[in-house]
Design an enzyme around this catalytic site. Structure first.
Site, PDB file in Angstrom:
ATOM      1  N   LYS A  13       0.838  -1.220   0.000  1.00  0.00           N
ATOM      2  CA  LYS A  13       0.000   0.000   0.000  1.00  0.00           C
ATOM      3  C   LYS A  13       0.867   1.263   0.000  1.00  0.00           C
ATOM      4  CE  LYS A  13      -2.409  -0.985   3.789  1.00  0.00           C
ATOM      5  NZ  LYS A  13      -2.003  -2.335   4.239  1.00  0.00           N
ATOM      6  N   ARG A  94     -10.151  -0.216   9.010  1.00  0.00           N
ATOM      7  CA  ARG A  94      -9.633  -1.553   9.308  1.00  0.00           C
ATOM      8  C   ARG A  94     -10.666  -2.405  10.037  1.00  0.00           C
ATOM      9  NH1 ARG A  94      -3.810  -0.206   9.171  1.00  0.00           N
ATOM     10  NH2 ARG A  94      -2.641  -2.125   9.397  1.00  0.00           N
ATOM     11  N   ARG A 133      11.958  -6.024   5.245  1.00  0.00           N
ATOM     12  CA  ARG A 133      11.826  -4.627   4.816  1.00  0.00           C
ATOM     13  C   ARG A 133      12.465  -3.654   5.812  1.00  0.00           C
ATOM     14  NH1 ARG A 133       5.313  -3.131   4.972  1.00  0.00           N
ATOM     15  NH2 ARG A 133       5.059  -3.306   7.217  1.00  0.00           N
ATOM     16  N   ARG A 166      10.896  -1.714  11.290  1.00  0.00           N
ATOM     17  CA  ARG A 166       9.816  -1.334  12.210  1.00  0.00           C
ATOM     18  C   ARG A 166       9.739  -2.351  13.348  1.00  0.00           C
ATOM     19  NH1 ARG A 166       4.487  -0.065   8.810  1.00  0.00           N
ATOM     20  NH2 ARG A 166       3.625  -1.449  10.379  1.00  0.00           N
ATOM     21  N   ARG A 177      -0.495  -9.664  13.294  1.00  0.00           N
ATOM     22  CA  ARG A 177      -1.120  -8.619  12.467  1.00  0.00           C
ATOM     23  C   ARG A 177      -1.929  -9.258  11.334  1.00  0.00           C
ATOM     24  NH1 ARG A 177       4.131  -5.719  10.956  1.00  0.00           N
ATOM     25  NH2 ARG A 177       2.936  -4.322   9.652  1.00  0.00           N
TER      26      ARG A 177
HETATM   27  P1  ADP Z   1       0.625  -2.307   8.165  1.00  0.00           P
HETATM   28  O1  ADP Z   1      -0.426  -2.052   7.110  1.00  0.00           O
HETATM   29  O2  ADP Z   1       1.914  -2.764   7.590  1.00  0.00           O
HETATM   30  O3  ADP Z   1       0.142  -3.173   9.299  1.00  0.00           O
HETATM   31  P2  ADP Z   1       0.258   0.347   9.372  1.00  0.00           P
HETATM   32  O4  ADP Z   1       1.314   1.384   9.503  1.00  0.00           O
HETATM   33  O5  ADP Z   1      -0.908   0.655   8.490  1.00  0.00           O
HETATM   34  O6  ADP Z   1       1.025  -0.957   8.876  1.00  0.00           O
HETATM   35  O7  ADP Z   1      -0.314  -0.025  10.816  1.00  0.00           O
HETATM   36  C1  ADP Z   1       0.521  -0.352  11.898  1.00  0.00           C
HETATM   37  C2  ADP Z   1      -0.316  -0.590  13.147  1.00  0.00           C
HETATM   38  O8  ADP Z   1      -1.023   0.608  13.492  1.00  0.00           O
HETATM   39  C3  ADP Z   1      -1.401  -1.653  13.028  1.00  0.00           C
HETATM   40  O9  ADP Z   1      -0.897  -2.950  13.262  1.00  0.00           O
HETATM   41  C4  ADP Z   1      -2.385  -1.201  14.124  1.00  0.00           C
HETATM   42  O10 ADP Z   1      -1.924  -1.570  15.409  1.00  0.00           O
HETATM   43  C5  ADP Z   1      -2.303   0.308  14.041  1.00  0.00           C
HETATM   44  N1  ADP Z   1      -3.333   0.882  13.126  1.00  0.00           N
HETATM   45  C6  ADP Z   1      -3.113   1.546  11.964  1.00  0.00           C
HETATM   46  N2  ADP Z   1      -4.259   1.938  11.391  1.00  0.00           N
HETATM   47  C7  ADP Z   1      -5.250   1.495  12.210  1.00  0.00           C
HETATM   48  C8  ADP Z   1      -6.669   1.550  12.158  1.00  0.00           C
HETATM   49  N3  ADP Z   1      -7.308   2.130  11.131  1.00  0.00           N
HETATM   50  N4  ADP Z   1      -7.363   0.988  13.171  1.00  0.00           N
HETATM   51  C9  ADP Z   1      -6.747   0.395  14.216  1.00  0.00           C
HETATM   52  N5  ADP Z   1      -5.405   0.274  14.310  1.00  0.00           N
HETATM   53  C10 ADP Z   1      -4.659   0.827  13.327  1.00  0.00           C
END
Ligand code: ADP
Length: 230
Positions: A13, A94, A133, A166, A177
């Site tokens: 993404k 999400r 990564r 990360r 996740r």
């Molecule tokens: P990735 O898509 O690789 O998991 P992100 O940076 O989008 O990475 O998200 C990292 C973490 O941030 C998620 O595992 C979650 O804990 C939190 N997070 C991000 N966006 C949301 C969301 N919309 N709702 C709840 N938790 C979120």
């Protein structure tokens, strides 16, 4: 135009988002911001704010932060002036509750419904990608020690800043996740009507996926403002 980039962690993404924003800027003459809820939450943690302290352990364990918190952050962000001409969402919604909240938010502000681009990638491919990564600690650009190596080991090609892994890109956290994604996030797909939802196999090269995405966006843009707002 409001674009929603959807897909499991590590599906690309962030990479595709950057390319789409540049492409749209050429096409429309104006840039739209990318709103990454993950980046917003990491910034709260780095700044040591109360919400940051609240979400730190949840994110480190691979869970989802509470809907209320992330919904409020999104609501505040889309009211910024740079979002007036549209925006791209990366990592939101999400949960089905977040998708419902987004609908209300967009309707109340007379904004069009999003175009959903879903990058689907098998779980075993994702784990391999994520453990290798690395991200620039300054500009956020992603590299991969197997498939997209930086020119100088451990340094960003653009600004020379150190590359870091990360904290949640550890295999046990990645698996959690992905489990969370299957349980809470994948069901969000059913929320969107088929004429605004496009699924792409994300297990292809970056240029191939990008071409598929621009093909979709071109057809939506060519239908004009009314179709994009329908
Ligand atoms: P990735 O898509 O690789 O998991 P992100 O940076 O989008 O990475 O998200 C990292 C973490 O941030 C998620 O595992 C979650 O804990 C939190 N997070 C991000 N966006 C949301 C969301 N919309 N709702 C709840 N938790 C979120």
């Amino acid at each position: 135009m409001i674009i929603l980039l959807f897909g499991p962690p590590g599906c690309g993404k962030g990479t595709q988002g950057r390319l789409i924003v540049d492409w749209l800027k050429e096409w429309q003459g104006n840039a739209i911001p990318t709103i990454s809820t993950g980046d917003m939450l990491r910034a709260e943690i780095a700044a040591g704010t109360p919400p940051g302290r609240q979400v730190q352990s949840i994110m480190a364990a691979g869970g989802l932060v509470p809907d209320d918190l992330v919904n409020a952050a999104l609501c505040a962000r889309i009211q910024q002036p740079d979002c007036q001409g549209g925006f791209m969402l990366d990592g939101f919604p999400r949960t089905v509750e977040q998708a419902e909240y987004l609908d209300l938010l967009l309707t109340s502000r007379s904004l069009p419904a999003p175009i959903v681009i879903h990058l689907d990638v098998p779980a075993d491919v994702l784990v391999g990608r994520m453990v290798s990564r690395r991200q620039c600690s300054q500009c956020g650009q992603m590299f991969n020690i197997l498939s997209k190596r930086p020119k100088v080991a451990g340094r960003c090609d653009d600004d020379g800043a150190p590359l870091i892994a990360r904290k949640d890109d550890r295999e046990d956290v990645i698996r959690e996740r992905l489990r969370t994604y299957e349980e809470l996030t994948r069901p969000v797909v059913a929320h969107y009507p088929s004429d605004r939802y496009f699924q792409i196999s994300g297990d292809r090269s970056t240029p191939y996926i990008f071409e598929a995405i621009t093909g979709i966006l071109e057809s939506v843009l060519e239908k004009g403002t009314d179709a994009a707002r329908a």
